[in-house]
Design a protein around this motif. Structure first.
Motif, mmCIF file in Angstrom:
data_model
loop_
_atom_site.group_PDB
_atom_site.id
_atom_site.type_symbol
_atom_site.label_atom_id
_atom_site.label_comp_id
_atom_site.label_asym_id
_atom_site.label_seq_id
_atom_site.Cartn_x
_atom_site.Cartn_y
_atom_site.Cartn_z
ATOM 1 N N ASP A 53 0.791 -1.235 0.000
ATOM 2 C CA ASP A 53 0.000 0.000 0.000
ATOM 3 C C ASP A 53 0.821 1.283 0.000
ATOM 4 N N ASP A 54 2.128 1.172 -0.263
ATOM 5 C CA ASP A 54 2.974 2.367 -0.198
ATOM 6 C C ASP A 54 2.447 3.509 -1.054
ATOM 7 N N ASP A 55 2.158 3.238 -2.310
ATOM 8 C CA ASP A 55 1.761 4.301 -3.227
ATOM 9 C C ASP A 55 0.466 4.960 -2.766
ATOM 10 N N ALA A 56 -0.491 4.148 -2.341
ATOM 11 C CA ALA A 56 -1.768 4.698 -1.882
ATOM 12 C C ALA A 56 -1.596 5.499 -0.593
ATOM 13 N N LEU A 57 -0.762 5.031 0.313
ATOM 14 C CA LEU A 57 -0.537 5.771 1.554
ATOM 15 C C LEU A 57 0.125 7.115 1.292
ATOM 16 N N LEU A 58 0.961 7.178 0.289
ATOM 17 C CA LEU A 58 1.619 8.445 -0.042
ATOM 18 C C LEU A 58 0.634 9.503 -0.522
ATOM 19 N N ALA A 115 -3.958 0.011 7.371
ATOM 20 C CA ALA A 115 -3.384 1.356 7.347
ATOM 21 C C ALA A 115 -4.154 2.316 6.441
ATOM 22 N N LEU A 116 -4.584 1.856 5.282
ATOM 23 C CA LEU A 116 -5.304 2.740 4.367
ATOM 24 C C LEU A 116 -6.635 3.187 4.964
ATOM 25 N N ARG A 117 -7.350 2.248 5.518
ATOM 26 C CA ARG A 117 -8.636 2.572 6.142
ATOM 27 C C ARG A 117 -8.443 3.572 7.275
ATOM 28 N N LEU A 118 -7.415 3.342 8.097
ATOM 29 C CA LEU A 118 -7.144 4.251 9.196
ATOM 30 C C LEU A 118 -6.742 5.628 8.675
ATOM 31 N N ALA A 119 -5.907 5.670 7.650
ATOM 32 C CA ALA A 119 -5.481 6.953 7.096
ATOM 33 C C ALA A 119 -6.664 7.764 6.596
ATOM 34 N N ASP A 163 -8.941 -0.894 16.076
ATOM 35 C CA ASP A 163 -10.190 -0.179 15.830
ATOM 36 C C ASP A 163 -9.885 1.246 15.359
ATOM 37 N N PRO A 164 -10.224 1.608 14.112
ATOM 38 C CA PRO A 164 -9.936 2.958 13.618
ATOM 39 C C PRO A 164 -10.549 4.061 14.473
ATOM 40 N N GLU A 165 -11.716 3.821 15.032
ATOM 41 C CA GLU A 165 -12.359 4.857 15.845
ATOM 42 C C GLU A 165 -11.582 5.105 17.133
ATOM 43 N N GLU A 166 -11.061 4.053 17.734
ATOM 44 C CA GLU A 166 -10.219 4.242 18.918
ATOM 45 C C GLU A 166 -8.938 4.980 18.544
ATOM 46 N N ALA A 167 -8.373 4.630 17.400
ATOM 47 C CA ALA A 167 -7.150 5.306 16.946
ATOM 48 C C ALA A 167 -7.405 6.789 16.704
ATOM 49 N N VAL A 168 -8.536 7.111 16.096
ATOM 50 C CA VAL A 168 -8.882 8.512 15.849
ATOM 51 C C VAL A 168 -9.013 9.264 17.168
ATOM 52 N N ARG A 169 -9.700 8.663 18.141
ATOM 53 C CA ARG A 169 -9.845 9.319 19.446
ATOM 54 C C ARG A 169 -8.478 9.571 20.086
ATOM 55 N N GLN A 170 -7.575 8.606 19.938
ATOM 56 C CA GLN A 170 -6.245 8.784 20.515
ATOM 57 C C GLN A 170 -5.508 9.935 19.841
ATOM 58 N N VAL A 171 -5.575 9.991 18.517
ATOM 59 C CA VAL A 171 -4.883 11.064 17.789
ATOM 60 C C VAL A 171 -5.442 12.426 18.183
ATOM 61 N N GLU A 206 4.397 16.711 16.940
ATOM 62 C CA GLU A 206 4.361 17.420 15.657
ATOM 63 C C GLU A 206 3.971 16.482 14.521
ATOM 64 N N THR A 207 4.078 15.177 14.770
ATOM 65 C CA THR A 207 3.792 14.202 13.730
ATOM 66 C C THR A 207 3.119 12.975 14.343
ATOM 67 N N ILE A 208 2.258 12.342 13.560
ATOM 68 C CA ILE A 208 1.547 11.137 13.968
ATOM 69 C C ILE A 208 1.916 10.019 13.008
ATOM 70 N N CYS A 209 2.265 8.853 13.555
ATOM 71 C CA CYS A 209 2.727 7.729 12.741
ATOM 72 C C CYS A 209 1.611 6.738 12.441
ATOM 73 N N LEU A 210 1.624 6.268 11.186
ATOM 74 C CA LEU A 210 0.851 5.107 10.751
ATOM 75 C C LEU A 210 1.853 4.058 10.281
ATOM 76 N N HIS A 211 1.573 2.794 10.522
ATOM 77 C CA HIS A 211 2.491 1.733 10.104
ATOM 78 C C HIS A 211 2.057 1.143 8.761
ATOM 79 N N GLY A 212 2.922 1.248 7.774
ATOM 80 C CA GLY A 212 2.596 0.768 6.438
ATOM 81 C C GLY A 212 2.484 -0.738 6.328
ATOM 82 N N ASP A 213 2.991 -1.479 7.332
ATOM 83 C CA ASP A 213 2.871 -2.938 7.302
ATOM 84 C C ASP A 213 1.541 -3.406 7.881
ATOM 85 N N ASP A 214 0.737 -2.488 8.390
ATOM 86 C CA ASP A 214 -0.576 -2.832 8.943
ATOM 87 C C ASP A 214 -1.592 -2.953 7.804
ATOM 88 N N PRO A 215 -2.267 -4.085 7.666
ATOM 89 C CA PRO A 215 -3.255 -4.244 6.592
ATOM 90 C C PRO A 215 -4.380 -3.204 6.645
#
Length: 240
Positions: free
Chosen positions: A17-22, A213-217, A185-193, A202-211
């Motif tokens: 998913d590298d290209d899509a995450l970019l 990741a796109l949905r969360l992004a 859970d994307p909703e829990e992740a959103v609440r945390q962010v 200053e920056t928030i990390c997403l892991h590209g190896d997570d299946p």
């Protein structure tokens, strides 16, 4: 006042998913080929980031492909400096060959986690980045030993938060070896962010190896826009 946050993803590790995450992030921490990936994979990620206006960072880790760089190891400051400097020099050559500039350094996996608390690991990492031309910012956790060592060496230290990892009460990350370390859970992740914004990162990390990741992004981009938060790289002149 418009609030801003950078979204970064760890890429160039051989996942699909590298290209899509970019298209969804503003900075990319791209593997230097030691813990995963390889020259061709990293070059593709660098080239795509350059094309899409995403800040390019180097993502060095322990050379442990079997363990994906996530197994802790004992290493002296000199050994860490040598391991990281070799990767930075190699990655810098790949980037320069594509007309890209390495704009920050974010250690990977066990190297990242150990550097937050182990002064020897942190000092070796900082020495490698200090010797890399040009000297670049380092990413890490708030209140960490790495931050102390980076600032002592005159390097910019960029505080990073995580969307998909749980925290301990002291601000460290729950080790992946423990249950519940990763937020699925994307909703829990959103609440945390949203709770992290305004508290230092200053920056928030997403892991590209997570299946997921796109949905969360996508969910994060929507939530940040709704909250009036602009996604922009901490490296000025780049962004999304």
């Amino acid at each position: 006042m418009i609030r801003e946050i950078d979204l970064n993803a760890d890429l160039g590790e051989g996942f699909p998913d590298d290209d899509a995450l970019l298209d969804r992030v503003s900075s990319a921490s791209i593997c230097c080929g030691a813990h995963a990936g390889g020259p061709d994979v990293s070059r593709r990620a660098i080239e795509a980031a350059l094309r899409k206006g995403v800040a390019v960072g180097a993502h060095p880790g322990f050379p442990d492909r079997e363990g994906f760089g996530r197994r802790e190891r004992q290493a002296s400051p000199a050994q860490v400096e040598a391991i990281v400097r070799e990767q930075l020099d190699r990655f810098g050559q790949w980037a320069a060959g594509l007309g890209a500039e390495v704009q920050f350094v974010k250690p990977h996996g066990a190297l990242y986690n150990q550097a937050q608390r182990d002064r020897g690991i942190a000092s070796g990492l900082v020495a490698a980045v200090s010797g890399f031309a040009p000297r670049r910012p380092i990413l890490g956790l708030a209140g960490s030993v790495l931050g102390e060592e980076a600032r002592r060496a005159g390097l910019r230290f960029v505080v990073e938060g995580f969307a998909d990892r749980r925290y301990r009460p002291d601000g460290s990350l729950v080790p992946r070896s423990e249950p519940g370390a990763v937020i699925d859970d994307p909703e829990e992740a959103v609440r945390q962010v949203l709770s992290l914004i305004g508290r230092g990162p200053e920056t928030i990390c997403l892991h590209g190896d997570d299946p997921g990741a796109l949905r969360l992004a996508d969910r994060l981009r929507t939530a940040l826009a709704d909250a009036g938060v602009l996604v922009r790289s901490f490296v000025r002149g780049t962004g999304a």
